[in-house]
Design a protein around this motif. Structure first.
Motif, PDB file in Angstrom:
ATOM      1  N   ASN A 100      43.043  32.477  27.689  1.00  0.00           N
ATOM      2  CA  ASN A 100      42.495  31.339  26.972  1.00  0.00           C
ATOM      3  C   ASN A 100      41.995  31.873  25.639  1.00  0.00           C
ATOM      4  O   ASN A 100      40.982  32.581  25.587  1.00  0.00           O
ATOM      5  CB  ASN A 100      41.366  30.691  27.767  1.00  0.00           C
ATOM      6  CG  ASN A 100      40.796  29.486  27.085  1.00  0.00           C
ATOM      7  OD1 ASN A 100      40.697  29.431  25.855  1.00  0.00           O
ATOM      8  ND2 ASN A 100      40.395  28.501  27.865  1.00  0.00           N
ATOM      9  N   GLU A 101      42.702  31.573  24.569  1.00  0.00           N
ATOM     10  CA  GLU A 101      42.368  32.101  23.241  1.00  0.00           C
ATOM     11  C   GLU A 101      41.032  31.583  22.717  1.00  0.00           C
ATOM     12  O   GLU A 101      40.372  32.247  21.933  1.00  0.00           O
ATOM     13  CB  GLU A 101      43.485  31.770  22.236  1.00  0.00           C
ATOM     14  CG  GLU A 101      44.792  32.472  22.516  1.00  0.00           C
ATOM     15  CD  GLU A 101      44.714  33.990  22.365  1.00  0.00           C
ATOM     16  OE1 GLU A 101      43.882  34.485  21.583  1.00  0.00           O
ATOM     17  OE2 GLU A 101      45.490  34.679  23.040  1.00  0.00           O
ATOM     18  N   HIS A 102      40.627  30.411  23.154  1.00  0.00           N
ATOM     19  CA  HIS A 102      39.368  29.837  22.664  1.00  0.00           C
ATOM     20  C   HIS A 102      38.155  30.533  23.261  1.00  0.00           C
ATOM     21  O   HIS A 102      37.143  30.722  22.590  1.00  0.00           O
ATOM     22  CB  HIS A 102      39.307  28.336  22.959  1.00  0.00           C
ATOM     23  CG  HIS A 102      40.408  27.573  22.293  1.00  0.00           C
ATOM     24  ND1 HIS A 102      40.461  27.394  20.931  1.00  0.00           N
ATOM     25  CD2 HIS A 102      41.504  26.975  22.803  1.00  0.00           C
ATOM     26  CE1 HIS A 102      41.541  26.704  20.620  1.00  0.00           C
ATOM     27  NE2 HIS A 102      42.196  26.437  21.744  1.00  0.00           N
ATOM     28  N   SER A 103      38.239  30.938  24.514  1.00  0.00           N
ATOM     29  CA  SER A 103      37.101  31.567  25.178  1.00  0.00           C
ATOM     30  C   SER A 103      37.240  33.087  25.303  1.00  0.00           C
ATOM     31  O   SER A 103      36.333  33.745  25.792  1.00  0.00           O
ATOM     32  CB  SER A 103      36.911  30.964  26.571  1.00  0.00           C
ATOM     33  OG  SER A 103      38.028  31.274  27.382  1.00  0.00           O
ATOM     34  N   ASN A 104      38.401  33.631  24.890  1.00  0.00           N
ATOM     35  CA  ASN A 104      38.693  35.067  25.031  1.00  0.00           C
ATOM     36  C   ASN A 104      38.681  35.527  26.484  1.00  0.00           C
ATOM     37  O   ASN A 104      38.365  36.677  26.776  1.00  0.00           O
ATOM     38  CB  ASN A 104      37.728  35.921  24.206  1.00  0.00           C
ATOM     39  CG  ASN A 104      37.948  35.766  22.731  1.00  0.00           C
ATOM     40  OD1 ASN A 104      39.074  35.580  22.276  1.00  0.00           O
ATOM     41  ND2 ASN A 104      36.871  35.820  21.960  1.00  0.00           N
ATOM     42  N   VAL A 105      39.028  34.648  27.397  1.00  0.00           N
ATOM     43  CA  VAL A 105      39.084  35.005  28.818  1.00  0.00           C
ATOM     44  C   VAL A 105      40.537  35.271  29.197  1.00  0.00           C
ATOM     45  O   VAL A 105      41.407  34.424  29.009  1.00  0.00           O
ATOM     46  CB  VAL A 105      38.490  33.888  29.701  1.00  0.00           C
ATOM     47  CG1 VAL A 105      38.728  34.188  31.179  1.00  0.00           C
ATOM     48  CG2 VAL A 105      37.007  33.720  29.420  1.00  0.00           C
ATOM     49  N   SER A 106      40.763  36.469  29.706  1.00  0.00           N
ATOM     50  CA  SER A 106      42.068  36.817  30.259  1.00  0.00           C
ATOM     51  C   SER A 106      41.995  36.574  31.759  1.00  0.00           C
ATOM     52  O   SER A 106      40.961  36.820  32.386  1.00  0.00           O
ATOM     53  CB  SER A 106      42.388  38.281  29.983  1.00  0.00           C
ATOM     54  OG  SER A 106      42.495  38.498  28.596  1.00  0.00           O
ATOM     55  N   PHE A 107      43.082  36.094  32.350  1.00  0.00           N
ATOM     56  CA  PHE A 107      43.062  35.784  33.768  1.00  0.00           C
ATOM     57  C   PHE A 107      44.362  36.189  34.428  1.00  0.00           C
ATOM     58  O   PHE A 107      45.384  36.373  33.762  1.00  0.00           O
ATOM     59  CB  PHE A 107      42.767  34.298  34.017  1.00  0.00           C
ATOM     60  CG  PHE A 107      43.681  33.372  33.280  1.00  0.00           C
ATOM     61  CD1 PHE A 107      44.883  32.979  33.831  1.00  0.00           C
ATOM     62  CD2 PHE A 107      43.344  32.900  32.022  1.00  0.00           C
ATOM     63  CE1 PHE A 107      45.734  32.119  33.155  1.00  0.00           C
ATOM     64  CE2 PHE A 107      44.185  32.035  31.337  1.00  0.00           C
ATOM     65  CZ  PHE A 107      45.373  31.643  31.895  1.00  0.00           C
ATOM     66  N   CYS A 108      44.280  36.335  35.731  1.00  0.00           N
ATOM     67  CA  CYS A 108      45.433  36.770  36.498  1.00  0.00           C
ATOM     68  C   CYS A 108      45.342  36.194  37.900  1.00  0.00           C
ATOM     69  O   CYS A 108      44.250  36.074  38.457  1.00  0.00           O
ATOM     70  CB  CYS A 108      45.425  38.304  36.561  1.00  0.00           C
ATOM     71  SG  CYS A 108      46.680  38.980  37.636  1.00  0.00           S
ATOM     72  N   THR A 109      46.495  35.862  38.471  1.00  0.00           N
ATOM     73  CA  THR A 109      46.588  35.475  39.863  1.00  0.00           C
ATOM     74  C   THR A 109      47.639  36.365  40.507  1.00  0.00           C
ATOM     75  O   THR A 109      48.749  36.493  40.005  1.00  0.00           O
ATOM     76  CB  THR A 109      46.983  33.989  40.022  1.00  0.00           C
ATOM     77  OG1 THR A 109      45.992  33.196  39.390  1.00  0.00           O
ATOM     78  CG2 THR A 109      47.102  33.598  41.475  1.00  0.00           C
ATOM     79  N   ALA A 110      47.261  36.996  41.613  1.00  0.00           N
ATOM     80  CA  ALA A 110      48.183  37.836  42.378  1.00  0.00           C
ATOM     81  C   ALA A 110      48.291  37.244  43.783  1.00  0.00           C
ATOM     82  O   ALA A 110      47.270  36.948  44.412  1.00  0.00           O
ATOM     83  CB  ALA A 110      47.681  39.259  42.442  1.00  0.00           C
TER      84      ALA A 110
END
Length: 117
Positions: A100-110
């Motif tokens: 999410n470029e607005h919040s600078n949150v990188s996320f992942c689902t495995a």
């Protein structure tokens, strides 16, 4: 009075349907990670959601952290059940990453299968 009872019953029914469909079965693991276990006869399927705030998106670092969380949680789940698991085959773990470029949150689902020994 019947109209109020009918409206109330409809609202309760709607609430049950909505909350029944919500993904509320994820368990927090740490501040960045939550997981879900779906049991099967040969082990369980594990889904791990991982996220963290970083200013520079490093997809490989996020992917590696997500895979590590998957392996660690799989071991923890097995230990809590008094069982051992087979080695996890990395190619069987489906990993999806984003940011999410607005919040600078990188996320992942495995997501992947975990088999009992």
């Amino acid at each position: 009075m019947k109209a109020i009872t009918a409206i109330f019953a409809a609202l309760v029914g709607t609430a049950l349907v909505v909350t029944g469909c919500a993904p509320t079965d994820f368990v927090p693991y740490d501040p960045n990670t939550r997981y879900r276990v779906d049991d099967s006869s040969s082990g369980f399927a594990l889904t791990v959601d991982y996220s963290r705030r970083v200013f520079i998106f490093e997809p490989e670092a996020v992917r590696e952290a997500c895979r590590n969380a998957f392996a660690t949680i799989a071991q923890d789940v097995a230990a809590k059940r008094g069982r051992r698991i087979r080695p996890i085959e990395e190619q069987q773990i489906a990993v999806r990453i984003g940011r999410n470029e607005h919040s600078n949150v990188s996320f992942c689902t495995a997501t992947g299968p975990v088999a009992w020994q």
